[in-house]
Scaffold this active site. Structure first.
Site, PDB file in Angstrom:
ATOM      1  N   GLY A 197       0.776  -1.243   0.000  1.00 34.07           N
ATOM      2  CA  GLY A 197       0.000   0.000   0.000  1.00 34.07           C
ATOM      3  C   GLY A 197       0.802   1.286   0.000  1.00 34.07           C
ATOM      4  O   GLY A 197       0.306   2.312   0.466  1.00 34.07           O
ATOM      5  N   SER A 198       2.016   1.268  -0.576  1.00 32.54           N
ATOM      6  CA  SER A 198       2.772   2.527  -0.596  1.00 32.54           C
ATOM      7  C   SER A 198       2.139   3.538  -1.553  1.00 32.54           C
ATOM      8  O   SER A 198       2.190   4.749  -1.311  1.00 32.54           O
ATOM      9  CB  SER A 198       4.243   2.289  -0.945  1.00 32.54           C
ATOM     10  OG  SER A 198       4.392   1.885  -2.280  1.00 32.54           O
ATOM     11  N   ASN A 199       1.525   3.067  -2.618  1.00 35.38           N
ATOM     12  CA  ASN A 199       0.833   4.005  -3.519  1.00 35.38           C
ATOM     13  C   ASN A 199      -0.423   4.566  -2.860  1.00 35.38           C
ATOM     14  O   ASN A 199      -0.736   5.744  -3.019  1.00 35.38           O
ATOM     15  CB  ASN A 199       0.499   3.326  -4.852  1.00 35.38           C
ATOM     16  CG  ASN A 199       1.702   3.312  -5.783  1.00 35.38           C
ATOM     17  OD1 ASN A 199       2.085   4.349  -6.318  1.00 35.38           O
ATOM     18  ND2 ASN A 199       2.302   2.149  -5.956  1.00 35.38           N
ATOM     19  N   ILE A 211      -7.769  -9.578 -11.426  1.00 35.73           N
ATOM     20  CA  ILE A 211      -8.372  -8.950 -12.603  1.00 35.73           C
ATOM     21  C   ILE A 211      -9.790  -8.517 -12.232  1.00 35.73           C
ATOM     22  O   ILE A 211     -10.519  -9.268 -11.587  1.00 35.73           O
ATOM     23  CB  ILE A 211      -8.446  -9.972 -13.767  1.00 35.73           C
ATOM     24  CG1 ILE A 211      -7.071 -10.565 -14.057  1.00 35.73           C
ATOM     25  CG2 ILE A 211      -9.105  -9.359 -14.988  1.00 35.73           C
ATOM     26  CD1 ILE A 211      -6.222  -9.807 -15.015  1.00 35.73           C
ATOM     27  N   HIS A 242       0.941   0.991 -13.027  1.00 31.66           N
ATOM     28  CA  HIS A 242       1.672  -0.209 -13.457  1.00 31.66           C
ATOM     29  C   HIS A 242       3.159   0.136 -13.560  1.00 31.66           C
ATOM     30  O   HIS A 242       3.510   1.169 -14.154  1.00 31.66           O
ATOM     31  CB  HIS A 242       1.133  -0.701 -14.804  1.00 31.66           C
ATOM     32  CG  HIS A 242       1.778  -1.968 -15.247  1.00 31.66           C
ATOM     33  ND1 HIS A 242       1.463  -3.192 -14.688  1.00 31.66           N
ATOM     34  CD2 HIS A 242       2.762  -2.201 -16.151  1.00 31.66           C
ATOM     35  CE1 HIS A 242       2.214  -4.135 -15.251  1.00 31.66           C
ATOM     36  NE2 HIS A 242       3.010  -3.563 -16.129  1.00 31.66           N
ATOM     37  N   LEU A 269      -5.810  -6.584 -20.096  1.00 26.59           N
ATOM     38  CA  LEU A 269      -4.783  -6.567 -19.055  1.00 26.59           C
ATOM     39  C   LEU A 269      -3.851  -5.370 -19.270  1.00 26.59           C
ATOM     40  O   LEU A 269      -3.141  -5.316 -20.283  1.00 26.59           O
ATOM     41  CB  LEU A 269      -3.981  -7.883 -19.094  1.00 26.59           C
ATOM     42  CG  LEU A 269      -2.789  -7.959 -18.139  1.00 26.59           C
ATOM     43  CD1 LEU A 269      -3.235  -7.977 -16.685  1.00 26.59           C
ATOM     44  CD2 LEU A 269      -1.934  -9.186 -18.449  1.00 26.59           C
ATOM     45  N   GLU A 302       6.404   6.239  -9.194  1.00 31.05           N
ATOM     46  CA  GLU A 302       4.981   5.877  -9.064  1.00 31.05           C
ATOM     47  C   GLU A 302       4.301   6.815  -8.074  1.00 31.05           C
ATOM     48  O   GLU A 302       3.177   7.267  -8.288  1.00 31.05           O
ATOM     49  CB  GLU A 302       4.838   4.430  -8.571  1.00 31.05           C
ATOM     50  CG  GLU A 302       5.313   3.382  -9.564  1.00 31.05           C
ATOM     51  CD  GLU A 302       5.101   1.968  -9.044  1.00 31.05           C
ATOM     52  OE1 GLU A 302       4.095   1.712  -8.367  1.00 31.05           O
ATOM     53  OE2 GLU A 302       5.965   1.108  -9.311  1.00 31.05           O
TER      54      GLU A 302
HETATM   55  C1  GRF Z   1       3.507  -1.170  -7.409  1.00 28.39           C
HETATM   56  O1  GRF Z   1       4.763  -1.383  -7.996  1.00 28.39           O
HETATM   57  C2  GRF Z   1       2.459  -0.989  -8.470  1.00 28.39           C
HETATM   58  O2  GRF Z   1       2.917  -0.338  -9.602  1.00 28.39           O
HETATM   59  C3  GRF Z   1       2.078  -2.400  -8.810  1.00 28.39           C
HETATM   60  O3  GRF Z   1       2.121  -3.079  -7.587  1.00 28.39           O
HETATM   61  C4  GRF Z   1       3.007  -2.414  -6.682  1.00 28.39           C
HETATM   62  C5  GRF Z   1       2.197  -2.086  -5.476  1.00 28.39           C
HETATM   63  O4  GRF Z   1       2.965  -1.477  -4.465  1.00 28.39           O
HETATM   64  N1  GRF Z   1       0.793  -2.451  -9.464  1.00 28.39           N
HETATM   65  P1  GRF Z   1       2.263  -0.794  -3.235  1.00 28.39           P
HETATM   66  O5  GRF Z   1       1.317  -1.837  -2.627  1.00 28.39           O
HETATM   67  O6  GRF Z   1       1.505   0.410  -3.726  1.00 28.39           O
HETATM   68  O7  GRF Z   1       3.362  -0.431  -2.295  1.00 28.39           O
END
Ligand code: GRF
Length: 202
Positions: free
Chosen positions: A13-15, A93, A110, A145, A175
């Protein structure tokens, strides 16, 4: 008016954190993450949600087919009056029902320069292919996809001393820059989709 955001996650969950921080700091205005949904009970992303007073929902996929599982997700999205759905490290998916219901209102991040290296382990695929430029992409989600219209991409140079891990870490930093930027553009109503092209009216 506040744009109500739901985030689908499977892990770290870093994003998700980058989006939450961008809202709290005021970079993204007039938006709130109302609910985080995970298909994994032990996803750290659920804890992150809790720390920020955001509802954290675990939906167990065991024993359900895709359509049934997606209907459960849709019920939660409706319960929270969701306007925008973000996939942030969600390793399943999505079915056509959700995609149809939220057409051009679902974003994904992605870790490659799409359309190269779709699917899992994109950074490893890129590293092993020997590319000189890697990167990440935020795109709208469609039925394919990692195939929906591209909103933002960021390049990351592959350095001679890079390992898969160091490259992955530098991509992740980017990201955390482009996902909040794409969400901000969406929330401000600045994204216009024309076929495969997304025009950012910033
Ligand atoms: C990230 O690299 C994202 O691009 C991919 O999965 C990873 C998730 O990382 N879809 P986080 O859970 O957001 O840290």
């Amino acid at each position: 008016m506040t744009v109500k955001i739901a985030v689908l996650v499977s892990g770290r969950g870093s994003n998700l954190q980058a989006i939450i921080d961008s809202i709290e700091k005021g970079y993204i205005k007039n938006a709130a993450v109302n609910v985080v949904i995970s298909n994994k009970a032990d996803a750290y992303a659920l804890e992150r949600a809790g720390k920020h007073g955001i509802s954290a929902v675990f939906l167990d996929p065991v024993g359900r087919d895709r359509a049934g599982y997606d209907r459960e997700i849709l019920n939660v999205l409706k319960e929270y009056n969701t306007d925008l759905l973000l996939l942030a490290g969600y390793f399943r998916i999505l079915g056509s029902e959700i995609i149809g219901a939220y057409r051009h209102r679902i974003l994904n991040i992605h870790p490659s320069l799409l359309p190269a290296f779709k699917g899992l382990h994109a950074q490893k695929q890129a590293f092993e292919y020997g590319v000189k430029v890697a990167g990440c992409t935020v795109h709208f989600v469609d039925e394919g996809l990692d195939s929906g219209p591209i909103i933002i991409q960021k390049c990351v140079s592959v350095l001679p001393e890079d390992t898969e891990e160091t490259l992955t870490a530098r991509i992740l930093e980017q990201e955390h820059v482009i996902y909040p930027e794409a969400v901000r553009l969406f929330v401000e109503g600045k994204l216009k989709v024309e076929g495969r092209s997304v025009i950012a009216l910033d």
